[in-house]
Design an enzyme around this catalytic site. Structure first.
Site, PDB file in Angstrom:
ATOM      1  N   ASN A 232       1.000  -1.124  -0.088  1.00  0.00           N
ATOM      2  CA  ASN A 232      -0.172  -0.072  -0.031  1.00  0.00           C
ATOM      3  C   ASN A 232       0.854   1.160  -0.144  1.00  0.00           C
ATOM      4  O   ASN A 232       0.222   2.176  -0.463  1.00  0.00           O
ATOM      5  CB  ASN A 232      -1.004   0.029   1.267  1.00  0.00           C
ATOM      6  CG  ASN A 232      -0.356  -0.361   2.566  1.00  0.00           C
ATOM      7  OD1 ASN A 232      -0.110  -1.596   2.529  1.00  0.00           O
ATOM      8  ND2 ASN A 232      -0.407   0.479   3.228  1.00  0.00           N
TER       9      ASN A 232
ATOM     10  N   GLN B  54      -4.886  -3.716  -2.304  1.00  0.00           N
ATOM     11  CA  GLN B  54      -4.261  -2.603  -3.157  1.00  0.00           C
ATOM     12  C   GLN B  54      -4.420  -3.032  -4.805  1.00  0.00           C
ATOM     13  O   GLN B  54      -4.176  -2.119  -5.572  1.00  0.00           O
ATOM     14  CB  GLN B  54      -2.925  -2.050  -2.858  1.00  0.00           C
ATOM     15  CG  GLN B  54      -3.082  -1.569  -1.378  1.00  0.00           C
ATOM     16  CD  GLN B  54      -3.732  -0.252  -1.305  1.00  0.00           C
ATOM     17  OE1 GLN B  54      -4.144   0.423  -2.423  1.00  0.00           O
ATOM     18  NE2 GLN B  54      -4.081   0.277  -0.042  1.00  0.00           N
TER      19      GLN B  54
ATOM     20  N   HIS C 182     -13.724  -0.022  -0.344  1.00  0.00           N
ATOM     21  CA  HIS C 182     -13.442   1.570  -0.387  1.00  0.00           C
ATOM     22  C   HIS C 182     -12.180   1.750  -1.040  1.00  0.00           C
ATOM     23  O   HIS C 182     -11.670   2.891  -1.305  1.00  0.00           O
ATOM     24  CB  HIS C 182     -13.567   2.012   1.071  1.00  0.00           C
ATOM     25  CG  HIS C 182     -12.536   1.906   1.909  1.00  0.00           C
ATOM     26  ND1 HIS C 182     -11.470   2.788   2.030  1.00  0.00           N
ATOM     27  CD2 HIS C 182     -12.236   0.910   2.739  1.00  0.00           C
ATOM     28  CE1 HIS C 182     -10.463   2.429   3.067  1.00  0.00           C
ATOM     29  NE2 HIS C 182     -10.956   1.040   3.505  1.00  0.00           N
TER      30      HIS C 182
ATOM     31  N   CYS D 258       1.377   6.790  10.410  1.00  0.00           N
ATOM     32  CA  CYS D 258       0.561   5.584  10.554  1.00  0.00           C
ATOM     33  C   CYS D 258      -1.001   5.875  10.615  1.00  0.00           C
ATOM     34  O   CYS D 258      -1.407   7.170  10.699  1.00  0.00           O
ATOM     35  CB  CYS D 258       0.747   4.563  11.851  1.00  0.00           C
ATOM     36  SG  CYS D 258       0.103   5.527  13.268  1.00  0.00           S
TER      37      CYS D 258
HETATM   38  N1  PLP Z   1      -4.659  -4.216   3.691  1.00  0.00           N
HETATM   39  C1  PLP Z   1      -4.222  -3.201   3.042  1.00  0.00           C
HETATM   40  C2  PLP Z   1      -3.051  -3.375   2.021  1.00  0.00           C
HETATM   41  C3  PLP Z   1      -4.529  -1.764   2.922  1.00  0.00           C
HETATM   42  O1  PLP Z   1      -4.139  -0.762   2.427  1.00  0.00           O
HETATM   43  C4  PLP Z   1      -5.656  -1.576   4.110  1.00  0.00           C
HETATM   44  C5  PLP Z   1      -6.356  -0.279   4.237  1.00  0.00           C
HETATM   45  O2  PLP Z   1      -5.564   0.643   4.272  1.00  0.00           O
HETATM   46  C6  PLP Z   1      -6.257  -2.687   4.787  1.00  0.00           C
HETATM   47  C7  PLP Z   1      -5.873  -3.970   4.509  1.00  0.00           C
HETATM   48  C8  PLP Z   1      -7.552  -2.256   5.522  1.00  0.00           C
HETATM   49  O3  PLP Z   1      -8.665  -2.420   4.965  1.00  0.00           O
HETATM   50  P1  PLP Z   1      -9.907  -1.850   5.632  1.00  0.00           P
HETATM   51  O4  PLP Z   1      -9.800  -0.417   5.720  1.00  0.00           O
HETATM   52  O5  PLP Z   1     -11.028  -2.465   4.673  1.00  0.00           O
HETATM   53  O6  PLP Z   1     -10.230  -2.577   6.711  1.00  0.00           O
END
Ligand code: PLP
Length: 385
Positions: free
Chosen positions: A154, A182, A204, A327
């Protein structure tokens, strides 16, 4: 993006797509039933739920029966990490939604590193499976071992070799989970071809609503439910389904699937931006530039310029980007991803992330490049052509 602001933080979240809004608004008015009810209203709700499941399955390259709707990817990842493993192997570049539940799981956890280019150390993963005493003991005694590797990062957008790792896991009786949040809508997802046992997705990040996601679980691969109750989602995830959210997720998944075919256009915009930055700020470093990357993401370090300050300056200038060193709670800390990549603090603390999405235009990129000349320190700047 229309309006006064320029949104370039699609890896954090994406604006709701108009088609998704339309689908959700129509459902809000038209659907009154609970998908578990047997009457007509319930059957109508069930039909909408199953149609959304088919769309999410198509995006994931999975069978609809493999799709379990959740409250998001955090729940999906937590569920897998907490599913009673004897040992969990993962890399330090995984999202906190993997690392935090793995750390508190009653399992032996083994964290492996990543190289400077942002790719997880798959050699160390293999060595762990083949040589780590806790893993070997678990496998010898019929225990359960999990390896988790995200499909793309991400913060850097660097794609990870999930197919190779999944194959290796299969050959060694290790379960394989991938957080593909992602990748969705940015490159092809093929859960079945990859050979993963489970995969996390989030609505989202693809123009859908927040608070809904999915855990894709390969048929017959049983995970102990995280939530017990009414037995929804085939007795796998209890709780009345977030039908509106799921309908929005389905609509977004359908659009995301066609976005993948247009990903090269996105890559061209992103690359043009990177070329302009590197031409004007020769000491700028694109993190993971030599690795296969998502077409929408740039993590760029401007040595000597604090990332947090840059994000604020861009914000004041009307542009939303984020810092690799922030963070999710908003506190400033060094990025665990850049840390794991062993980037020197001069780079890690000066890295910002620019991420493009379904509504990004060439004008947005022009605005960003132009704004850089006022936001970034002029001492390090050459004239922008
Ligand atoms: N995994 C990754 C790689 C993400 O970028 C995110 C969100 O930032 C998440 C998990 C968490 O997803 P959610 O907001 O649907 O809980």
């Amino acid at each position: 993006m229309t309006g006064a602001r320029t949104y370039l933080d699609y890896n954090a979240t994406t604006p709701l797509r108009p088609e998704v809004q339309e689908a959700m608004t129509a459902a809000m008015v038209d659907i009154v039933g609970n998908p578990s009810s047997v009457h007509q209203e319930g059957r109508t709700a069930r039909k909408a739920l199953e149609e959304a499941r088919e769309k999410v399955a198509a995006l994931a390259g999975a069978s609809p029966r493999d799709v379990i709707f959740t409250s998001g990817a955090t729940e999906a990842n937590n569920w897998v990490m907490q599913a009673g493993w004897d040992a969990i192997v993962f890399s330090g570049i995984e999202h906190d939604a993997v690392q935090a539940p793995a750390a508190t799981a009653p399992a032996e956890t083994i964290i492996v590193g990543a190289d400077h280019a942002g790719v997880a150390d798959v050699g160390a993963m293999a060595e762990t499976v083949l040589c780590n005493p806790a893993v070997l003991t678990a496998l010898r005694n019929g225990g359960r071992v999990l390896l988790s590797l995200q499909a793309a990062n991400n913060e850097t957008g660097v794609c990870q070799p999930v197919m190779d790792v999944a194959q290796f896991c299969r050959a060694h009786d290790v379960s394989f989970h991938t957080d593909a949040v992602q990748c969705a809508g940015r490159q092809n997802l093929n859960f079945a071809l990859w050979g993963a046992d489970s995969m996390a997705l989030s609505a989202h990040k693809i123009g859908g609503p927040s608070g809904v996601g999915a855990l894709i679980v390969r048929g017959g691969h049983v995970l102990k439910p995280l939530l017990e109750g009414g037995g929804q989602e085939g007795r796998r995830r209890s709780g009345t389904e977030n039908l509106l959210g799921i309908i929005g997720f389905g609509a977004a998944a359908e659009l995301a699937l066609s976005d993948v075919a247009r990903a090269e256009g996105m890559r061209a915009m992103r690359d043009r931006m990177e070329q302009a930055l590197q031409a004007a700020w020769p000491d700028a470093q694109i993190i993971g530039q030599a690795s296969p990357r998502l077409p929408n993401t740039t993590a760029v370090a401007f040595p000597g310029q604090a990332a947090e300050t840059l994000v604020i300056k861009f914000d004041l200038a009307g542009i939303a980007v984020s810092a690799g060193s922030a963070c999710s709670s908003g506190k400033v800390k060094t990025s665990h991803v850049l840390d794991t990549m062993n980037l020197p603090p001069t780079l890690a603390n000066s890295t910002i992330r620019i991420s493009l999405g379904w509504n990004t235009t060439n004008e947005d990129i022009d605005t960003f490049i132009r704004t850089c000349t006022t936001v970034l320190r002029p001492t390090q700047q050459r004239a922008v052509a």
